[in-house]
Structures are given as C-alpha cells and as structure tokens.
Design an enzyme around this catalytic site. Structure first.
Site, PDB file in Angstrom:
ATOM      1  N   GLY A 633       7.228 -62.413  10.651  1.00 20.17           N
ATOM      2  CA  GLY A 633       7.878 -63.717  10.711  1.00 20.17           C
ATOM      3  C   GLY A 633       7.531 -64.499  11.951  1.00 20.17           C
ATOM      4  N   GLU A 634       7.047 -63.847  12.983  1.00 20.85           N
ATOM      5  CA  GLU A 634       6.729 -64.516  14.232  1.00 20.85           C
ATOM      6  C   GLU A 634       5.379 -65.223  14.118  1.00 20.85           C
ATOM      7  OE1 GLU A 634       6.158 -63.377  18.952  1.00 20.85           O
ATOM      8  OE2 GLU A 634       7.143 -61.974  17.584  1.00 20.85           O
ATOM      9  N   ALA A 635       5.351 -66.508  14.505  1.00 23.07           N
ATOM     10  CA  ALA A 635       4.142 -67.320  14.344  1.00 23.07           C
ATOM     11  C   ALA A 635       2.982 -66.779  15.144  1.00 23.07           C
ATOM     12  CB  ALA A 635       4.442 -68.779  14.728  1.00 23.07           C
ATOM     13  N   ILE A 638       1.354 -63.924  13.304  1.00 21.78           N
ATOM     14  CA  ILE A 638       0.555 -64.408  12.172  1.00 21.78           C
ATOM     15  C   ILE A 638      -0.734 -65.021  12.676  1.00 21.78           C
ATOM     16  CG2 ILE A 638       0.518 -66.046  10.262  1.00 21.78           C
ATOM     17  CD1 ILE A 638       3.532 -65.766  10.060  1.00 21.78           C
TER      18      ILE A 638
END
Length: 1687
Positions: A633-635, A638
């Site tokens: 979920g952490e940008a 990603i």
C-alpha cells in the site's frame, strides 16, 4: 407345420429360436405384419431341415454364416415392428441365445453390417416404445449379451449399450425399472472391468448387490419389494449364463506366460481398450454441467449421479491393474480426479457423498500412486467440511465423519497419511488437521457464536467426531500391534470384541473392496526409516514456523529461515523461496520486496530478474509479474518495484519503448486503471479516452499508439489483473491461517461457494487449470515418492500431534455429557490411547490419559458420582489388566482409584474401618462397632464420614479434611444412592488386578510394587482416615510373586523391604506391629524355598528385620522382631542359608539393647542355635560363622548381668570345641585331600588335612579374633575370662593349626591383645603371609590393663610359645619385642609382667635358643631401652619454658599463684613420667642382669656386647639425668608445689651403675675369654673411675666451685645436708668399686693404678658419711698399693 414340441428342428439353435418364432406368428397382426409372419414361417421350415454343422466364422452356433443370417432375420424384423407383443418373444429369444452362448463373435462399430451389431442395435432401439415390460426385457438381453463369454462388445457399440441402460434409468417412470437399469449398469461395469483386470473373457464374475447401490441415492424409488425383485432379476441373468455348456473355443485367449500384457494389438488388449473407453466416457458423463440458462436440469444431475455411482462400482472392484498399468492409473488421475474436482463445487448431497465414497476407495486402494492427488482432494473434500464448525451442512459433515471413520478401519491408511503428508515438507498436514478438526467438532461452536445447527445436530456431531478420534487411536494401536509382531493382538481383548475384526483383507473381500495393493511404483525404501521421517517432519515444522513468522514480519521470517538453514543466504535462494513456497501471504511478499534495506532490495531485484518477459506485450507482462504477490500500500514501495519491473521489461524487449521511463509510467497507469475498473467503490469509471489522454507524451515526449493503449485498456477492464490464487468467489470467514500456510486457499475458495439451490454448475475453469498445474508440478518432485514405514517409532510423532486434541475431546465430552453411549465411546478412546502411549513408552502422554481417567472416576467426590464415573472405574480396571506391562509410573493413579473404591465400598457396607489400627486409645467396644450400614440406617456425623461425603480434589491425599460443619441429610442420602452404583464393581474385579500382578513382566511388576508402596504410604499418612488396604495388598502381591525367578524377586523385594522398613519404623505402634507380623508371614513362606550355596536372597529378604531392629525406638517392636526371628529360625532351621547373616545381626543388635528382657530373649535363642544347630551355621559361608561370633561377643558386652557375658564367652569356647572336634569335617567329604606337612608327629591324617582348607581357616579366624578383642573389655572379669578362653583354645587345639595359620594367629589375634599396654602395631606388618583378613589386623585400645591382667596375658603368651616353640619359633623376635614393649610400658604392672615373662621365656627355652635368637632377645631389650630414652628426653624438653629457681625470689620459689595452669599440668606430667621412666629403665637393667646371670654359660661375646651396650647406655642416661641441676631444681619445685614425692634420680643412677659394675666384674672374673676379647677390664676401670668421681663430687668442692665462692683453694668446708645424703647413698657403690679394685689381679691393678691413684688419694681427703668407705679404702691401700710398693 410340426408340433410345438418339435419346432425349430434338431439343431440346438432351432430348439431355442423355433418356439419364439411360433409365438411371434401367433402375436403378430396378420395384415400389418404379413411379411414378418411369412419370414418366420420360412425360417421355421428351414430349421426343420437343418442339422448342426459347426462353422467357426458363423455368429450362430451350429449353423453356417448364411443360415445364421437367414435364421436371425425374423428377430430383427420383429424388433423393428414397434409392436410390444411381437417384440417380447424376439427379446426373449435373444436373451436365450446370449445366455446359452449360441451367439458369438465381436461386436463393434467398425462392422455395422454384421448380424450381431444389427441385433444389439435393434435391441437397444426398442426401448423407445416406452413399454415398462419391454424396458426390463431389453435390460435383461443387454446384460446377457455382455455377460456372454462368446461375445465381445466393443467400442461405440458398448457405449451405445450402456447409454441405452442409462436412458432407461433416467427416463423411466417405474421405480423398479430404474433400480433394475442401475443394477444392470453396475453389473455391466463389474463384468467389463473384471475381464479387463484378468485380460480374459473367462474371468470369474461377481454379482452386484442391489441394496448397496441404493445406499446413497434412489432410496425414494424403492417401491415395496423392488430391491428384492431387482436382485432376483440380476441373479437370473447371471445364473442363466452360467448354465451354458462349455464353449468349444475361446473368443479371447489370455496372453502366454512371459508375454507382455500391454500389447497394442491382440484380443486381450481390446478388452482393456474397451474398459478404458468405458471409464473415460463415464468420467465425461459425470462432468456434464447445465448451461447458465438452464441450471435446474435434474435429469443432468441424476445422470451425473449415476455416472459417479458407476465409477464408484468400478473403483471399488478394481484390482492391481489400476496401479500396474500406467494407462489406467493416468485415467484415474486425469479423468476421475478431474471429475471430482469439477463436481466439488456442487451442493448436491448425493454427489458429495459419492465423491467421498470414491475418494475413500482411492485412499484405500490407490493412494500409493496418487500421493499428489490425495494431498489436494483431502483438504478439498474432507478438511474444508470438517473445519467448518459454525455453518456446516449436517448431511455433508456427517458424510465426512463417516468417511473418516471408514478409512480408520485400515490402520495402514492412517499411518500412510501421516508419513506421506505430515512428514512431507511440500504436503499439507492432513493427519494433524483431521485431529484438530475433529476436536473442534467435538467441542462444538465456540461460546457466544451463532450457528445453524440444532441442538440435536450439534450433539450428533460431537459424538460422531469422538467416535472418529477413537477410531484413529484404535487404528494406531492395531498397526502398532501388527508391526510388533505379537502373536495375539496387544489391543485390549475386551475392546477387540466391541468393534469389527481388524483383519481388513478378509472383511474387505466380503464388501467388495481390498486394501492398497502391494505394487508401489514410487515407493522409496530408503526413506521408510522413522529417523529419516523424524528429520523431515522436524524440518517441515521449522520451516512452517519460518513461514508463519514471515506472514507476520517478513524481514524477521527471512532472517529466521536463513539462520536455521531452511533458506540460503543469497538473494537468488530467497527469491526461489518466495516464488515456490506455498502458504506465504501475498501482501507480505509485496511488503518485503518493497523494503528499502540493502538485502530486501537485492532480493527484489533478483525477484524481478527471475522473470522472462520476452515477446510478451506489456499487459501480459505486468499481469504475469503481479500474479505472485500483492502490491504494497505504500507508494514508495510500489515505486521501487515498478521501477525495477520497467527496467526488466525493457531489457527483455529492447524495441518496445524508447526508454524504461515509458514502461515505468505506463505500469503505474495500468495499476490505477485496474483499481478504477474493478473497485466497486469507484462510481465514475475511467473511459478509454481518459486512459489514452492520461498517457500522452510518456514515450520520451511522444505519444504511444492509440490502438496500443486502447487494446491495453480493454485487456485490463475485461480481465482484472490479480494474483493466480485469487478467485472470483469471496473467501469464507471460516478460512484460517492454516489453509494459507498449506497453500490451499486457491483450492478451497472454489468449494466455499454457498449455493442454496442444487445447481449443476461446475467449478471455475481457471481454478481447475491451476490445480492441474499443481498436480503436474508436484509429480516431478522427490517429495511425491510414496513412503511405507514399518518402524513403530513413527507412532511417537503421531501421538505427539494427536494426543492433546484427543485428550481434550475425550475429557470435555466425558465431563459435559451424561449420555451413556458417549461416555462409553470416550472411555474406549482413553483405553486405546493408554494402550498406544504405554506400549510406545511415552510417559507424559500416558500419564495424562491415565490421570484424566482417574479423575473422571469421581471417587474423590463420591457424592457427585454418576453412571459414567462407574464406567470410568471399570475402564481403569480393564487398563490395569490389559496394559499393566506398560503402565510404569501410571500405576499409582490406578492403584489410588482401587484404594478409594474399596474405601467407599466398606463405608457403604458398614464394615469396621481401619481406625482400629491407628486409634489406640479407643476401647475394644468402640473398635468392634465400626460404622453403621449406610445403606440401611443413614450415616452418623463421624469426621471420616463427613469428609468422604463432602469430597475433595483428586490430587489431595485426603478427602475434605479441613472443611468444617456437619453434612446435611440430603447430602448423605445422595451419597448413599451413589454408593449403590459401586455395587456394579465386585471385590473379585478389584482383587483380580492384584492377583494379575503375577502375570506382569519384570519391569512392570517392579513399577507396580513401587506404585503400590507409594499409595500405601499415602494411606497410612492420611491425617483424617489412615488405612491399611494397600498395605495388605502388598503382602498379597508378595505372596503372588514369590515364585518368580530369583533375579526378579530380588528387585521386587528391594522395594518392598525399604517400604516395610519405613512403615516398621512408624510412630504408630499398631501399624508397625502389623507390618512386622506380615513380614514374618512372608518370611516363613519364603524360607520354605531352599536356597543354594553362595546366594544372598535370604539375607536380603530378612534385611528389613535388621534395619528396623537397629533403628526402632519402640521396645515392643524390637521384642516382636526377636520373637519373629526366633520362631522363623527354629522352625525353618534346615532351610536357613544366607539368612543366618540377618539372624545374627538382629541378635547382635538385641544383645546391645537397653531392655534386659530383649537381651535375655535373644540370648536364649542364640544358646539354642549354638548348642543344637551349630552344624547349620558352619555349612554356609565363613562370614556366617563370623557373624555368629560377633553376636556372641556383643552379648559379652551386656551390662545387665555378668552371667550372659560369661556364658557368651563360654559359648565361644564351645564353638571352638565344635570346630576342633570335627564339626566341620563332614563338610569336607568328597573333597580330594592333598598331603601336608604335619605340625607334630602324632597327628592323624584327617586332622592334618583339616586346617589346609581355606574354609576351615576362615571359621577359626572370627572366633579367635573375637576373643582377642574381648581382652580389652573394661570389665576385669570379662578380660580375664576371654584371655583364659582364648589361650586355652590355642593351647588345646593349636596342634591342628598349620605353621602359616599360626603366623596369622600371632599377627591378628595375639599381638593386638597387647596394644593397650604397648601402643605399637609394628609387629602386625612383619608377617606378610598371614591368613587373617585385614579387618582383624588392628585391635582397638579401649582400656589399660592392670598388673594382674598384664601378668596373665604375658604368662599365657609365654606358656603358648613354649608349648608350640617348634612350630612358631619364627615368631620369637616378635614375641620378645612384645615382652620388651610390656617392659617399657609406663605402668608398673605391665612392666613387671614383661620382665617376669621374658625371664621365664629365657628360662624355659634358653638352652634351645640359637646364637641369633639370643641376640634377637638382647636387641629387643636394647631397642626397648633406647626407645624409652628418646621419648623421655622429648618429654623433658617441655620443662624448658618453666623458670628455674635462679630467676625467682625466695618467696616466689614456692608460690603457686605465679605459675599458670598449663605449666602446672606440664610439671605434674613430667614428674609422673620421670618416675615411670626410671622404673622402666631399672626393669630393663634387671632383665639384662638376670639374663646374664642365669644364662652366662650360653652367651657369646656378641651377646655380651649388646648387654654391655644396654647397661652403658642406661647408666650414662641415669648419670646425665642426675647431673642436670636445673632440671632437678625444677622438679623439686614442682614436687613442692604439687605436694608430690621427688623422682628417685639418685637411686636410679646408683642402681644402674651397681648392676653395670656387677656385670663387668662378673665377666672379668668368670669369663676371662670374653673379657679379654671385649677388653671388659678396661670398661670396668672406666666405670670405676666414673663412680669415684661422682662420689668425690659430692664430698669435695671442685676448683670451679671454689672460684665461684671466692674461697681459698686449700680450704675445707663441711658438707651440707644434701651432700651428706647423696654421699650416704653412693657409699655402697663406692665400696663396691673399691672391692672391685681390690680383687684385680696384680698386673691389672698395676696397669691402671696411675689412673685411679689420685682418686684414691682424694677419697682419703673426703668427708664420708659412712665408715665403710674408709675401711675398704684402707684395705685397698694396704693390700694392693702396699704390695705394689713392696716390689
């Protein structure tokens, strides 16, 4: 036309066909069926003319091919009419032709013009007319056709035939016809696949059981007696075929021996081809599903069900061919498993039940070749239902529970499941999940949760799950017993009768199934060892631990796996773990790959680099990439992952984009599009135009082609990008972490669909494909190998997994349920569990089960007892009987229960309690009353009764001891009612446990005894209600087991004896007496058994008596022990062997007892033993006689009466008489005697040999040494008596002793006697050849002898030595040294005795002594003198610290206050020591003087030299002592202060010089030769001069003295009083000197005159205190000096 009797002519075929054609003619409509009628008549006429003519190629027996075609045409025409009355005779005729094997040949679709093909096709076709009777007839004909061994129906024709029957079943309206159709189909399956198995048409066929076919489905169509009708229908067809005559040829020949059975060509392979084809089509039929538009197609569901039923029939009856033939095995794997997989999503219960039944058969028979498939289907079909606790389908779960119970009938199956799955790293823990699932079901839904189950259903589930657990543990026990190769099953016999026999091969043959075949293509014998499996399981558990940790904290999980070496430490190895390991959380994988730390970053790069994106478009690549994990979920995470993905994609496809940035941006866009398109929360979806617009200019400022972006948009929108394990169906809330851990999420998701209606919709095709990929991936791994173990050690791991859940399930169910059946089932489970854990030696688990059972007896709280508790008691007793050999420490719990049962039964019966043993203050009347009968009169408020009624905890040793208050009447009534339940358990059952102990093995009986001792001790120590129940049982089991082999019995008795000792030392006198009496009874029985020589069993048995006798503070107990021992010995004396040791130890302890009556009682028995049974004592080992002697010696120490002591000594003399008189000679009979040197000439040979035996020596040793020790007794009478007895024994019986033995007697018996007066042990080390043990080589110096005793001892010693001088001459030096030691003793008595003894010794043996022996005597005396001198001088040095009179004033000289206590003690000791020293020295001088005077004629110069040395040394010492003025002053002062007499130093000096002078003068006078040789005359003159100087010193002042007083030299002062006294004392000595000078020869006097003349002149000047000196002096001058001057 001929009559009906001759219709058809003479041929066999004609006789069958003729009547049928006639019937067709009669039933046909003449107008409508004219052609048929004419054809029938024509054939009839033809048949009349035909005769049998065998034609192998003809389809009809006995006719040619052309005739056969003609004859069968009317039948074909009849079948085509569609008219039932005509069809029926045609079908009947066809049935007979098939049944009688008249039709023959191969029927297949490749020859549709063949007559048989047409016939069968026509028969199948007539089913369409819809007549029920015709349907049955068709079914009958088709079954007969298949049944016929002459017809091989193949390929499509066979399928058509099956389909016809299939349609009858599906389309029929008559229940009977449907059942018949199903039965026919099942029978066809049996026929086809039995022949395939045998590869022959002549295989023996079984008949289908119609009732079994209806077990799952079609129960609703069972009308009346339809089952019976159908079974008869099938039986008729099969038996009709069996009535056919033997064939004249075989249609299908079996392959020749040695030929391959898998040929591609040949009739045999055709049979198997047909079987394979049929199996394949049935599988396809079972996989047909309804269309989405028509989901309620019940016909399709019924067809599917029928297909599965037929597949079940095939599998149930399959043989080894299914494993040995790869084609058939693959058919199961690829077709049947696919069918099961696709049907797994259906909620139709009948289908699920059939799937479970098929899967059960696959498990039983084919598991060895289907490991991977079993690993998938077990969780899918069984575990997912089993683990669903809250919302289960009742029928579905009951089916699963039935399946589990069914597979437990095969013990090997349960073991194989654990070995091949729970011990396989890549497989799910099936066994563990089964057990845990059953536990969850047994416990029911968690409290507070909602469930769809009714209470009845919940209870049913609970009971059935418990039954399954019981079946599992029973199977484990059965397998264990089989592997241990025990003749009779180790399973409890009572349990074997409760369940079907475990011989599965027999039972399965009856129900049509067999166990897994011996052929195991993947069997790995190297891995069958339990140790290897243990390693694999440990590895798996450790790895699962790492996976679990990873799913919580990825970095920690990887670190753990690397540190435990489950994963390599390189990024590539971690990537392999992430991509290939099942059970990893996809989200956690994504989180780990996005970490910024160095190592996770390297792993992420390696992970991305492991993908090959060549020739993939961007959409396929990103979909392929994201199938293995879920993006975090952490940008930033990603971003890192997508950046690396873009780089990798561009590297694999360098011409795709201008740079990696383009791929990076596009990847982000695709992810956003996927979220937007498939997230239901997003209301306004992104359009294709929006997507294209958002991605403009991303390719280095250029736009990507719109077509490209549009296609990419369509791909994502239409097909969501998701993980491969994601399913379109939502996960059930029941899904737990274990499923994820085992990688089964994707598989189980498809079966979690909850369908409220029966819709024949299959499983998701994508998911099926994924599962098939799993099959293929697992099949190539080494873990797919199937393992079979025979080592029972594997059960340890199984028990470790299952014992906790089983214990919980059994315990909770037993605790919460009052249902009798449930309780019985739980107790069975407990018994099986105890059996397995006990035999496997798993102590913790065994004790847990036994303890739980013991608690469930509720005996500790009898007021709450129920029937189930009584059943638990019965189970406990059964365990004790059946598994007693393996219970070990668990016996304590069982025996505790038995004790409590007996206690409660006694309370209920009102029998007297054991309180009489403990409450000694009670009156006899109260003791006799006991408790009232509770069942009749109620209960009294007795403390014990109230405690029992109130109850307590199981672990408490007592029941409710500290709970105050009275119990209520209702409590008592309830308690009494519950006691009635115990009537079901008789005393016989309880006693049987103890009686059965004699059948226990060695280790078991030892453990049993230990436990019973512990329980008994607990009973005895109970503060509220002590009891002796277990104590009495201990005595019983001792009786029961006394006949065991000695080795085992000794181990048992070592435990019992320690217990009896501890109880015998109890403060409770009654209990102690009870124990001792019980011990006496056991001992009496034990002594009935004879004991061989050199064994120690009796001694060990009687040891408790000894210990209790030694340690008990109770006089009553000690007296009882003495009486018990006396009774045992006197009544069993002939059997007592090693027991004598304990007997004498008891009497020895009694001899030292403080109670006179005990001493006298013991001595009375000892007297009887010695007088009457002496031979029994001496027939055993020598130590027994030693103990007897020691005992008698202890009696001599008795202080109560001297009679006992003296009598004991007399008995010692009696023992010696017995020994000497031949009391032991009878023991030597048969012993080969060897000649020995006689001690004296008059001994008989038997006496000579008597003492040569070591045994006989060993008897004398304790006797003699014992008497020797008594000589140091503090009582004079005992000392004298023992001395007298000892030396009398030696003197009376010494003639039978050998020279070697005499040496031992002196060293260990005689010499230690004198230690008390001599204080040295040097003699004891001189004789190295002593036969006496070292334990007798030292003698305690306990008391000093008086003069009388010393004299006696010395006298006895000399008498003995004189009597046996010839034998013991070698001991002369030691004896003389000993007497010399007496002489130098500080006490006067021993000194005098030593002098007298030495003189007597010399007097008696002087003329027999050799030169060396005389020298030894004098050297010994010299040594005594010198030792005394050296020790005395050390004593004198202690006076150095005491001040002399020169340092003290006149007032202080006699002032005692100025001297400390230590100095006074020192002075006192020195004075006493000086006196004794002077006495000793004078005695030595006397001895030497007397010896010379008496034996001077026998003495040589060497002897005289020693004598003179002694006298010279002593005289010099005396002079030195008397000349030490300082010492004299100190001694004088000490005597003054202490008021003691002064030591006679002057007397000592005078006496020694007098004797010295006399000896010298005697030598000169009487032995001139020696005098001349030794120059004795010179020594005489020296001594004379010394004496004169000493005299002159006290009568005249010397020069040094004059100077000190500053007086003129020529002054003469008068002597003082002291000098006068000294002069007077020395006068006789001076007179003797002057006389000696006077008696010298003239030459000698003349020679020495210059030396002593000045001294004589000084004598003239001296003041003499005696007139005798001047007179003798004048004589010397007159006689000697005058004569010399005259010359």
């Amino acid at each position: 036309m001929s009559s009906s009797q001759n219709l058809g002519g003479a041929t066999r075929c004609g006789r069958v066909i003729g009547p049928s054609l006639d019937k067709i003619i009669k039933n046909a409509a003449w107008r409508k069926h004219t052609f048929l009628v004419s054809a029938c008549k024509s054939v009839l006429d033809k048949l009349e003319a035909l005769s049998d003519s065998p034609d192998p190629s003809s389809p009809l027996f006995g006719l040619t091919t052309s005739d056969a075609d003609a004859v069968l045409q009317p039948l074909l025409l009849s079948l085509d009419t569609g008219y039932a009355k005509v069809i029926e005779p045609a079908l009947d005729c066809s049935f007979k032709l098939f049944s009688l094997s008249l039709l023959r040949g191969e029927v297949c679709s490749s020859s549709p013009d063949s007559l048989l093909y047409k016939l069968i096709h026509a028969i199948c076709k007539v089913c369409g007319i819809g007549e029920e009777s015709i349907e049955l007839a068709v079914l009958r004909v088709l079954l007969a056709a298949v049944r016929s061994p002459r017809i091989l129906i193949r390929g499509d024709c066979l399928l058509h035939l099956v389909r016809t029957c299939y349609n009858v079943y599906l389309g029929g309206f008559n229940g009977t016809n449907q059942i018949c159709a199903k039965s026919v189909l099942a029978q066809i399956m049996l026929i086809v696949f039995t022949r395939s198995e045998a590869n022959s048409m002549d295989a023996s066929l079984k008949t289908v059981n119609v009732n079994d076919l209806l077990a799952i489905t079609d129960k609703n169509v069972n009308e009346g007696n339809s089952v019976h009708i159908c079974q008869g229908f099938i039986n008729d067809v099969i038996t009709a075929g069996e009535a056919a005559p033997p064939p004249d040829f075989a249609l299908v020949q079996p392959p020749e021996e040695g030929a391959s059975s898998t040929e591609d060509e040949g009739t045999g392979s055709k049979i198997r081809e047909d079987g394979f084809l049929l199996f394949k089509n049935l599988c396809k039929l079972s996989m047909k599903f309804s269309s989405q538009e028509n989901t309620d197609d019940q016909i399709l569901v019924r067809g599917k069900t029928l297909s599965l039923e037929l597949l079940k029939v095939i599998i149930d009856n399959g043989g080894p061919i299914w494993l040995s033939d790869e084609r058939f095995l693959n058919a199961i794997k690829q077709l049947l498993c696919l069918s099961l997989l696709k049907n797994s999503a259906l909620s139709v219960m009948s289908i699920f039940q059939l799937q479970c039944a098929i899967f059960t058969t696959l498990l039983r028979k084919y598991r060895s070749g289907m490991k991977s498939e079993v690993g998938i289907f077990f969780p899918m079909l069984v575990l997912r239902v089993l683990e669903n606790v809250l919302q289960p389908s009742f029928v579905q779960k009951m089916t699963v529970l039935s399946l589990l119970e069914n597979i437990c009938h095969d013990p090997n199956l349960i073991i194989d499941i654990f070995v091949n799955f729970d011990c396989d790293v890549e497989s799910p823990n099936i066994f563990e999940r089964i057990v845990n699932g059953l536990l969850k079901t047994a416990l029911g839904p968690p409290p507070g949760s909602s469930t769809i189950l009714s209470p009845v259903q919940d209870i049913t589930f609970r009971h059935e799950s418990v039954k399954c657990l019981v079946s599992i543990i029973k199977a484990m026990g059965t397998w264990m017993d089989q592997q241990l190769s025990v003749g009779d099953s180790l399973l409890p016999k009572s349990l074997e009768n409760e369940a079907p026999a475990n011989n599965h091969s027999n039972s399965n043959e009856e129900d049509g199934t067999t166990i897994d075949h011996d052929f195991h293509p993947d069997l790995n014998p190297e891995s069958s060892d339990a140790a290897t499996l243990e390693q694999r399981r440990a590895y798996k558990i450790e790895r699962q631990k790492g996976v679990t940790l990873f799913n919580r904290k990825p970095s920690k999980g990887i670190e753990f796996l690397i540190s435990s070496k489950k994963v390599g430490n390189s990024p590539d190895e971690v990537v392999s773990f992430l991509r290939n390991t099942t059970g990893l959380n996809a989200t956690m994988i994504g989180d780990y790959l996005g970490e910024r730390e160095d190592f996770p970053m390297k792993v992420m790069h390696a992970y991305v680099d492991s993908f090959d994106f060549k020739e993939m478009n961007f959409g396929e690549a990103i979909r392929f990439f994201l199938r293995g994990f879920r993006l975090p979920g952490e940008a930033q995470k990603i971003d890192r992952i997508m950046e690396k993905f873009a780089e990798r994609f561009c590297k694999c496809n360098p011409n795709s984009f201008s740079s990696a940035d383009t791929a990076y941006v596009l990847a982000y866009s695709v992810i956003m599009l996927n979220t937007d398109a498939h997230n239901i929360m997003v209301k306004e979806k992104m359009t294709k135009a929006d997507f294209i617009r958002n991605n403009r200019g991303i390719d280095d400022g250029k736009d990507l082609p719109e077509e490209y972006l549009g296609a990419l948009y369509d791909q994502v929108v239409i097909n969501e990008i998701k993980m491969s394990s994601d399913s379109s169906a939502p996960e059930s809330r029941q899904s737990n972490g274990l499923n994820k851990l085992l990688g089964l999420d994707g598989i189980l998701n498809l079966v979690y669909w909850t369908q409220t209606e029966e819709k024949a919709v299959g499983a998701n095709g994508l998911l099926i494909k994924d599962i098939q990929e799993k099959f293929r991936s697992k099949s190539g791994k080494s873990e797919s190998a199937y393992h079979v173990v025979t080592d029972v050690a594997i059960l340890r791991f199984m028990v470790e997994v299952s014992w906790g859940p089983m214990l919980a399930a059994f315990s909770v169910t037993l605790d919460q349920s009052d249902d009798r059946l449930a309780a019985v089932e739980c107790l069975r489970g407990f018994r099986y569990a105890v059996h397995v854990t006990a035999v496997m030696g798993m102590q913790t688990q065994r004790d847990a089960f036994v303890t739980s059972m013991a608690k469930f007896t509720n005996l500790h709280c009898a007021g709450d007892m129920k029937q189930k508790n009584v059943d638990a008691v019965k189970a406990i007793i059964s365990i004790a009987i059946e598994d007693g050999n393996h219970l070990q420490d668990a016996w304590e719990h069982i025996l505790t229960c038995l004790s409590r049962i007996e206690h409660l039964q006694l309370l209920g019966e009102g029998a007297p309690s054991d309180a009489s043993y403990f409450a000694s203050t009670e009156t006899e009347e109260k003791k006799a009353l006991g408790f009232p009968n509770l069942k009749k009169k109620g209960a009294l408020q007795n403390p014990v009764m109230m405690a029992v009624v109130r109850g307590g905890s199981y672990d408490s040793s007592t029941i409710g001891p500290n709970m105050p208050g009275l119990v209520k009447q209702d409590q008592i009534n309830n308690f009494i009612a519950n006691l009635n339940l115990l009537d079901q358990i008789g005393s016989f059952q309880l006693n049987n446990v103890y009686a059965h102990s004699q059948r226990l093995k060695t280790e078991a009986i030892v453990a049993f005894v230990k436990a019973l001792c512990k329980v008994s001790m607990s009973e005895l120590q109970s503060p509220t209600d002590p009891r002796v129940f277990s104590l009495t049982k201990l005595v019983e089991i001792a009786h029961y087991n006394m006949n065991r082999i000695r080795l085992v019995w000794s181990r048992i008795w070592s435990i019992l004896s320690d217990f009896f000792v501890s109880v015998g030392l109890s403060e409770n006198l009654s209990v102690a007496i009870f124990v001792m009496d019980s011990l006496r009874q056991l001992s009496m029985k034990f002594l009935e058994r004879e004991e061989l020589a050199n064994y120690n069993f009796q001694n060990e048995f009687l040891r408790p008596f000894v210990i209790v006798m030694q340690k008990s503070s109770s006089a009553e107990i000690r007296e009882l022990i003495v009486r018990c021992i006396s009774q045992m010995v006197l009544s069993r004396v002939s059997n007592v062997k090693s027991g004598w040791k304990s007997v004498f130890k008891v009497f020895t302890t009694a001899a030292a007892d403080e109670r006179k009556n005990i001493v006298l009682l013991a001595f009375e028995t000892m007297e009887k033993i010695v007088r009457e049974y002496f031979s029994y004592i001496t027939e055993t080992e020598a130590t027994t006689f030693t103990d007897c002697v020691r005992c008698l010696i202890t009696f001599t120490n008795s202080t109560f009466t001297s009679d006992v002591s003296l009598n004991a000594i007399a008995f010692l003399r009696f023992c010696a008489l017995k020994l000497a008189d031949g009391g032991l000679v009878w023991n030597e009979k048969g012993r080969s005697s060897s000649p020995s040197t006689p001690v004296t000439d008059d001994h008989s040979p038997s006496t000579q040999n008597f003492m040569d035996a070591d045994e006989n020596i060993s008897y004398w040793v304790p006797l003699l040494t014992g008497l020797s020790k008594l000589t140091s007794d503090s009582r004079s009478a005992i000392r004298k008596s023992s001395l007298e007895v000892l030396f009398n024994i030696l003197k009376d019986h010494g003639h039978i002793f050998s020279r070697t033995f005499w040496i031992g007697v002196f060293s260990s018996v005689i010499y230690p006697i004198f230690n008390s007066v001599w204080g040295e042990n040097d003699l004891l080390s001189k004789d190295e050849h002593s036969s006496f043990p070292s334990t007798f080589s030292s003698h305690p110096s306990e008391v000093s002898w008086d003069a009388e005793t010393s004299a006696m001892a010395a006298q006895y010693l000399v008498d003995l030595f004189v009597s046996f001088f010839t034998v013991i001459r070698s001991q002369l030096s030691s004896v003389v040294s000993l007497l010399a030691g007496l002489i130098r003793s500080p006490a006067q008595g021993p000194t005098v005795a030593g002098v007298g003894a030495l003189l007597r010794l010399a007097d008696e043996l002087g003329d027999r002594f050799s030169e060396n022996e005389w020298k030894e005597i004098f050297l010994a005396v010299n040594e005594a003198a010198s030792l005394t001198l050296s020790s005395f001088m050390k004593t004198l040095r202690t006076m150095d610290d005491i001040p002399d009179e020169d340092t003290l004033s006149d007032q202080d000289f006699s002032n005692e206050d100025d001297i400390d206590e230590d100095s006074l003690q020192t002075m006192s000791y020195v004075v006493a020591r000086t006196k004794s020293h002077i006495t000793v020295q004078l005695q030595v001088v006397q001895v030497v003087t007397d010896l010379y005077r008496i034996h001077q004629q026998s003495l040589l110069a060497s002897h005289v030299t020693v004598i003179l040395e002694i006298l010279s040394s002593i005289s010099s010492h005396a002079h030195q002592l008397n000349s030490d003025l300082i010492l004299q002053k100190k001694v004088r002062r000490a005597c003054s202060i202490l008021e003691l007499s002064e030591p006679p130093m002057l007397h000592f000096e005078n006496d020694t010089f007098q004797n010295y002078l006399d000896i010298l003068q005697a030598i000169v006078t009487n032995n001139p030769g020696v005098s001349l040789e030794l120059n004795v005359e010179s020594q005489l003159m020296t001594v004379c001069m010394q004496i004169l100087k000493m005299y002159l010193k006290c009568t005249l002042f010397q020069g040094d003295e004059l100077e000190e007083t500053r007086q003129p030299k020529n002054w003469i002062l008068p002597m003082g009083a002291a000098s006068k006294e000294e002069a007077a004392a020395r006068s006789p000595l001076v007179v003797a000197v002057l006389k000696a000078l006077r008696e010298l020869k003239r030459d000698s006097f003349k020679r020495y005159a210059p030396n002593f003349f000045p001294l004589l002149v000084e004598l003239v000047r001296s003041e003499h205190s005696s007139s005798q000196v001047p007179q003798v002096l004048s004589t010397v001058f007159h006689t000697c000096m005058g004569a010399m001057m005259d010359e």
